[in-house]
Write a protein that holds these residues in place. Structure first.
Motif, PDB file in Angstrom:
ATOM      1  N   CYS A   1     -52.509  13.479  13.045  1.00 60.96           N
ATOM      2  CA  CYS A   1     -53.117  12.365  12.313  1.00 60.96           C
ATOM      3  C   CYS A   1     -52.352  12.257  11.003  1.00 60.96           C
ATOM      4  CB  CYS A   1     -54.597  12.632  12.042  1.00 60.96           C
ATOM      5  SG  CYS A   1     -55.380  11.407  10.956  1.00 60.96           S
ATOM      6  N   SER A   2     -51.644  11.176  10.834  1.00 67.01           N
ATOM      7  CA  SER A   2     -50.856  10.980   9.623  1.00 67.01           C
ATOM      8  C   SER A   2     -51.740  10.466   8.499  1.00 67.01           C
ATOM      9  CB  SER A   2     -49.715   9.992   9.887  1.00 67.01           C
ATOM     10  OG  SER A   2     -48.809  10.510  10.831  1.00 67.01           O
ATOM     11  N   ALA A   3     -51.657  11.143   7.358  1.00 63.79           N
ATOM     12  CA  ALA A   3     -52.408  10.782   6.149  1.00 63.79           C
ATOM     13  C   ALA A   3     -53.916  10.784   6.400  1.00 63.79           C
ATOM     14  CB  ALA A   3     -51.960   9.428   5.617  1.00 63.79           C
ATOM     15  N   PRO A   4     -54.512  11.972   6.695  1.00 66.68           N
ATOM     16  CA  PRO A   4     -55.936  12.043   7.049  1.00 66.68           C
ATOM     17  C   PRO A   4     -56.874  11.714   5.900  1.00 66.68           C
ATOM     18  CG  PRO A   4     -55.038  14.242   6.748  1.00 66.68           C
ATOM     19  CD  PRO A   4     -53.871  13.300   6.703  1.00 66.68           C
ATOM     20  N   MET A   5     -56.365  11.553   4.682  1.00 65.97           N
ATOM     21  CA  MET A   5     -57.227  11.188   3.552  1.00 65.97           C
ATOM     22  C   MET A   5     -57.389   9.683   3.453  1.00 65.97           C
ATOM     23  SD  MET A   5     -53.982  11.550   2.927  1.00 65.97           S
ATOM     24  CE  MET A   5     -52.665  10.567   2.262  1.00 65.97           C
ATOM     25  N   SER A   6     -56.793   8.920   4.379  1.00 66.30           N
ATOM     26  CA  SER A   6     -56.868   7.458   4.331  1.00 66.30           C
ATOM     27  C   SER A   6     -58.299   6.979   4.560  1.00 66.30           C
ATOM     28  CB  SER A   6     -55.945   6.852   5.383  1.00 66.30           C
ATOM     29  OG  SER A   6     -54.599   7.252   5.168  1.00 66.30           O
ATOM     30  N   ASP A   7     -58.527   5.719   4.237  1.00 68.59           N
ATOM     31  CA  ASP A   7     -59.868   5.142   4.379  1.00 68.59           C
ATOM     32  C   ASP A   7     -60.186   4.746   5.812  1.00 68.59           C
ATOM     33  OD1 ASP A   7     -60.759   4.961   1.474  1.00 68.59           O
ATOM     34  OD2 ASP A   7     -58.796   4.025   1.403  1.00 68.59           O
TER      35      ASP A   7
ATOM     36  N   ASN B   1     -47.233  15.075   1.505  1.00 66.26           N
ATOM     37  CA  ASN B   1     -48.086  14.295   2.395  1.00 66.26           C
ATOM     38  C   ASN B   1     -48.829  15.210   3.363  1.00 66.26           C
ATOM     39  OD1 ASN B   1     -49.086  11.983   3.880  1.00 66.26           O
ATOM     40  ND2 ASN B   1     -47.519  12.424   5.412  1.00 66.26           N
ATOM     41  N   ALA B   2     -50.087  14.909   3.581  1.00 68.51           N
ATOM     42  CA  ALA B   2     -50.881  15.684   4.530  1.00 68.51           C
ATOM     43  C   ALA B   2     -50.745  15.106   5.938  1.00 68.51           C
ATOM     44  CB  ALA B   2     -52.349  15.685   4.111  1.00 68.51           C
ATOM     45  N   SER B   3     -50.547  15.990   6.900  1.00 71.59           N
ATOM     46  CA  SER B   3     -50.623  15.643   8.320  1.00 71.59           C
ATOM     47  C   SER B   3     -51.616  16.616   8.942  1.00 71.59           C
ATOM     48  CB  SER B   3     -49.260  15.767   8.994  1.00 71.59           C
ATOM     49  OG  SER B   3     -48.317  14.912   8.383  1.00 71.59           O
ATOM     50  N   ALA B   4     -52.462  16.119   9.819  1.00 76.39           N
ATOM     51  CA  ALA B   4     -53.586  16.943  10.268  1.00 76.39           C
ATOM     52  C   ALA B   4     -53.793  16.859  11.767  1.00 76.39           C
ATOM     53  CB  ALA B   4     -54.862  16.515   9.558  1.00 76.39           C
ATOM     54  N   GLU B   5     -54.547  17.817  12.236  1.00 73.74           N
ATOM     55  CA  GLU B   5     -55.084  17.828  13.586  1.00 73.74           C
ATOM     56  C   GLU B   5     -56.564  17.490  13.435  1.00 73.74           C
ATOM     57  OE1 GLU B   5     -55.406  21.271  16.994  1.00 73.74           O
ATOM     58  OE2 GLU B   5     -53.754  21.352  15.543  1.00 73.74           O
TER      59      GLU B   5
ATOM     60  N   ALA C   1     -57.660   0.102  -0.530  1.00 74.42           N
ATOM     61  CA  ALA C   1     -57.774   1.091   0.545  1.00 74.42           C
ATOM     62  C   ALA C   1     -56.407   1.368   1.148  1.00 74.42           C
ATOM     63  CB  ALA C   1     -58.731   0.597   1.626  1.00 74.42           C
ATOM     64  N   THR C   2     -56.309   2.506   1.836  1.00 74.41           N
ATOM     65  CA  THR C   2     -55.113   2.852   2.604  1.00 74.41           C
ATOM     66  C   THR C   2     -55.506   3.125   4.046  1.00 74.41           C
ATOM     67  OG1 THR C   2     -55.316   5.203   2.044  1.00 74.41           O
ATOM     68  CG2 THR C   2     -53.944   3.843   0.597  1.00 74.41           C
ATOM     69  N   LEU C   3     -54.537   3.006   4.935  1.00 77.98           N
ATOM     70  CA  LEU C   3     -54.798   3.191   6.357  1.00 77.98           C
ATOM     71  C   LEU C   3     -53.798   4.181   6.929  1.00 77.98           C
ATOM     72  CD1 LEU C   3     -57.050   1.711   7.901  1.00 77.98           C
ATOM     73  CD2 LEU C   3     -55.286   0.334   8.992  1.00 77.98           C
ATOM     74  N   GLY C   4     -54.290   5.083   7.788  1.00 71.60           N
ATOM     75  CA  GLY C   4     -53.439   6.043   8.466  1.00 71.60           C
ATOM     76  C   GLY C   4     -53.355   5.750   9.955  1.00 71.60           C
ATOM     77  N   MET C   5     -52.797   6.687  10.685  1.00 73.80           N
ATOM     78  CA  MET C   5     -52.608   6.506  12.120  1.00 73.80           C
ATOM     79  C   MET C   5     -52.883   7.826  12.834  1.00 73.80           C
ATOM     80  SD  MET C   5     -49.117   5.453  14.199  1.00 73.80           S
ATOM     81  CE  MET C   5     -48.938   3.842  13.452  1.00 73.80           C
ATOM     82  N   ALA C   6     -53.528   7.744  14.009  1.00 74.91           N
ATOM     83  CA  ALA C   6     -53.787   8.931  14.829  1.00 74.91           C
ATOM     84  C   ALA C   6     -53.624   8.532  16.290  1.00 74.91           C
ATOM     85  CB  ALA C   6     -55.183   9.480  14.565  1.00 74.91           C
ATOM     86  N   MET C   7     -52.417   8.686  16.806  1.00 80.38           N
ATOM     87  CA  MET C   7     -52.137   8.332  18.200  1.00 80.38           C
ATOM     88  C   MET C   7     -51.825   9.548  19.054  1.00 80.38           C
ATOM     89  SD  MET C   7     -50.057   4.760  18.365  1.00 80.38           S
ATOM     90  CE  MET C   7     -48.542   5.330  17.638  1.00 80.38           C
ATOM     91  N   THR C   8     -51.055  10.494  18.516  1.00 84.06           N
ATOM     92  CA  THR C   8     -50.463  11.566  19.318  1.00 84.06           C
ATOM     93  C   THR C   8     -51.501  12.573  19.792  1.00 84.06           C
ATOM     94  OG1 THR C   8     -48.444  11.350  18.034  1.00 84.06           O
ATOM     95  CG2 THR C   8     -48.695  13.343  19.342  1.00 84.06           C
TER      96      THR C   8
END
Length: 541
Positions: free
Chosen positions: A218-224, A266-270, A180-187
């Motif tokens: 949200c950095s890397a929104p395809m993460s698990d 790389n995908a970055s998302a809202e 699995a991979t993990l992303g981050m969504a703070m901002t």
């Protein structure tokens, strides 16, 4: 009528004085700087040589170009109107992810081997030269491991999958995946770096929490899964949000992909959380304290990435100069071009040396190592990334008009160059964090002072510059002078790292051009540098 030669006898497109394109970059065998500083940092050099063999091929270079030119595509709905909220990628992206994950990019630092963080950091440096966009999800997966340790049950469930050397990009529940991979969504849009202004709400429910709110990045929104911050009843809290639940999709809706300057692969998302199920990491109200461990480790990668971008730009510029003739001589033989390339080489090797020296502290077990790592990584991130954009521009100019053309790698590198300075704390945030660290953690300042003093007596010019810094800043500066202070410290620390491991021509050249003023404001305006010896450090294939 004049006699004209047959049409096919007129040459119209003879290609002369045009270097053959670089099929692939010399990632290990042709990089003497990496050999020197990775070895000094305690990295696993055999593993790095193998990794270079995996990603340093013409096929992987082509995969990097394809992944960058064929960016991610947002699929919000299926044909019947059902929400998908998926991001789909060109096969080259998955090829690069498999190469990185399979070689332990996210795992090797946590597998118990010697020099794991230094080895990981050198892998970041190399992968950034091939295709920097894929580094983001792998970096966050690596950095999430210490943050997850705040909850034993969550770590037991997620940790092995994140540390797996198997990449699985399919959208499905965690239990069905070998890795699995993990992303981050703070901002959030109203706060930016001021995460305490976040308004996303977390309500206790169903053995966890339900999140409602909007995340601007949200950095890397395809993460698990994602680490995120939200306001719980007890204050700002860190949460792990799975993208999939065992019975279907979690309440995470992608609003749009960000149309970015660079980092195209790389995908970055809202995104919006619509009562998304989340699990608390750490205590309520301790969100910043919990997630700072992830930020600390991602900062290591944002300190090494600019060194990789610099290296790639420098190799392309040197290759062009070595095979291009102007005014009856090769560009590489012209003294002015030599000065430009040597000046660039000093910043590249300084950035690499400092980054890997800091990575060595990440591998250390003592409190002094931890104190120095926190301060050192911030200094390295700040300095390397402030240098990177102009560095890539100068390399671009070395190629002339071709440097501005997408057929070369320089436009990609130029678009990428500002990014790592913005990620994980922009320049002002980093400066303020350094001041806070020195105010609140005197052991960090003591560790830094020991680092700077440990090379004293080797170079009189360095000793003079260190004394001048201490005289100029007998105490912490006012906020308005923080950049001056941080730049001075970072430059001194870079010089000390080079003095430990680099050849004398490099460390002496750096000290004389960066610390005692024998350099103008533009690249190549240098004096007192053994240009020939410095140019040898660039290496090549």
């Amino acid at each position: 009528m004049p006699h004209l030669p047959p049409r096919d006898a007129l040459p119209t497109h003879d290609v002369t004085n045009q270097p053959e394109p670089l099929a692939a970059l010399p990632l290990w065998q042709g990089d003497p700087g990496l050999h020197t500083h990775a070895s000094a940092a305690g990295a696993d050099t055999a593993h790095l040589a193998h990794f270079a063999d995996v990603i340093g091929t013409p096929e992987m270079a082509e995969a990097g170009r394809l992944a960058n030119r064929n960016g991610p595509e947002l699929m919000l709905f299926d044909a019947g109107g059902r929400r998908l909220d998926e991001v789909r990628f060109h096969p080259a992206y998955h090829q690069l992810m498999q190469a990185g994950i399979g070689a332990g990019y996210a795992a090797i630092a946590w597998e118990g081997g010697t020099g794991g963080h230094a080895t990981h950091a050198a892998m970041v440096y190399m992968m950034s030269q091939v295709e920097p966009g894929v580094c983001c999800p792998m970096t966050m997966t690596y950095a999430a491991i210490p943050a997850l340790s705040a909850d034993e049950a969550l770590f037991a469930k997620w940790g092995p999958k994140l540390m797996s050397r198997v990449y699985d990009g399919a959208p499905k529940p965690l239990a069905q995946k070998p890795g699995a991979t993990l992303g981050m969504a703070m901002t959030e849009k109203q706060g930016g770096s001021d995460v305490r202004a976040n308004t996303t709400r977390a309500t206790p429910s169903d053995g966890g929490y339900r999140l409602r709110g909007h995340k601007w990045f949200c950095s890397a929104p395809m993460s698990d899964g994602f680490l995120t911050l939200a306001q719980a009843p007890g204050g700002l809290t860190c949460f792990l949000v799975p993208r999939w639940l065992e019975d279907g999709r979690n309440g995470i809706q992608i609003q749009r992909l960000k149309d970015k300057l660079g980092n195209r692969a790389n995908a970055s998302a809202e995104i919006e959380y619509h009562d998304a199920l989340a699990f608390r990491l750490g205590d309520e109200g301790e969100g910043v304290k919990t997630i700072i461990e992830m930020v600390h480790h991602t900062r290591l990668d944002t300190a090494l990435a600019p060194a990789g971008l610099m290296r790639a730009a420098l190799v392309h510029a040197t290759h062009w100069a070595a095979h291009r003739t102007a005014f009856q001589s090769r560009l590489i033989d012209q003294p002015l071009m030599q000065s430009v390339l040597a000046d660039l080489a000093l910043d590249w090797e300084g950035t690499l040396a400092l980054g890997l020296h800091v990575a060595r502290a990440f591998d250390g077990k003592s409190e002094a190592n931890r104190a120095f790592a926190r301060l050192g990584v911030a200094l390295a991130k700040y300095m390397g990334n402030k240098l990177c954009p102009n560095f890539v521009y100068e390399a671009m100019e070395a190629l002339g008009g071709m440097g501005y053309v997408e057929d070369t790698a320089l436009p990609l590198l130029y678009r990428e160059a500002p990014l790592n300075s913005i990620w994980e704390g922009s320049g002002n945030v980093i400066c303020l964090d350094i001041l806070r660290t020195l105010q609140r953690a005197p052991e960090a300042g003591e560790a830094l002072s020991e680092e700077l003093a440990s090379v004293g007596g080797q170079d009189r010019a360095y000793d003079t510059a260190l004394k001048a810094h201490m005289t100029r800043f007998p105490k912490l500066p006012e906020e308005g002078q923080a950049r001056w202070y941080v730049e001075s410290l970072a430059t001194l620390l870079t010089a000390s790292a080079l003095m430990r491991t680099a050849p004398g021509a490099v460390s002496e050249g750096y000290v004389r051009t960066r610390l005692v003023g024998e350099r103008g404001r533009t690249t190549g305006a240098i004096n007192g540098v053994d240009v020939a010896r410095v140019l040898e450090r660039i290496g090549g294939g």
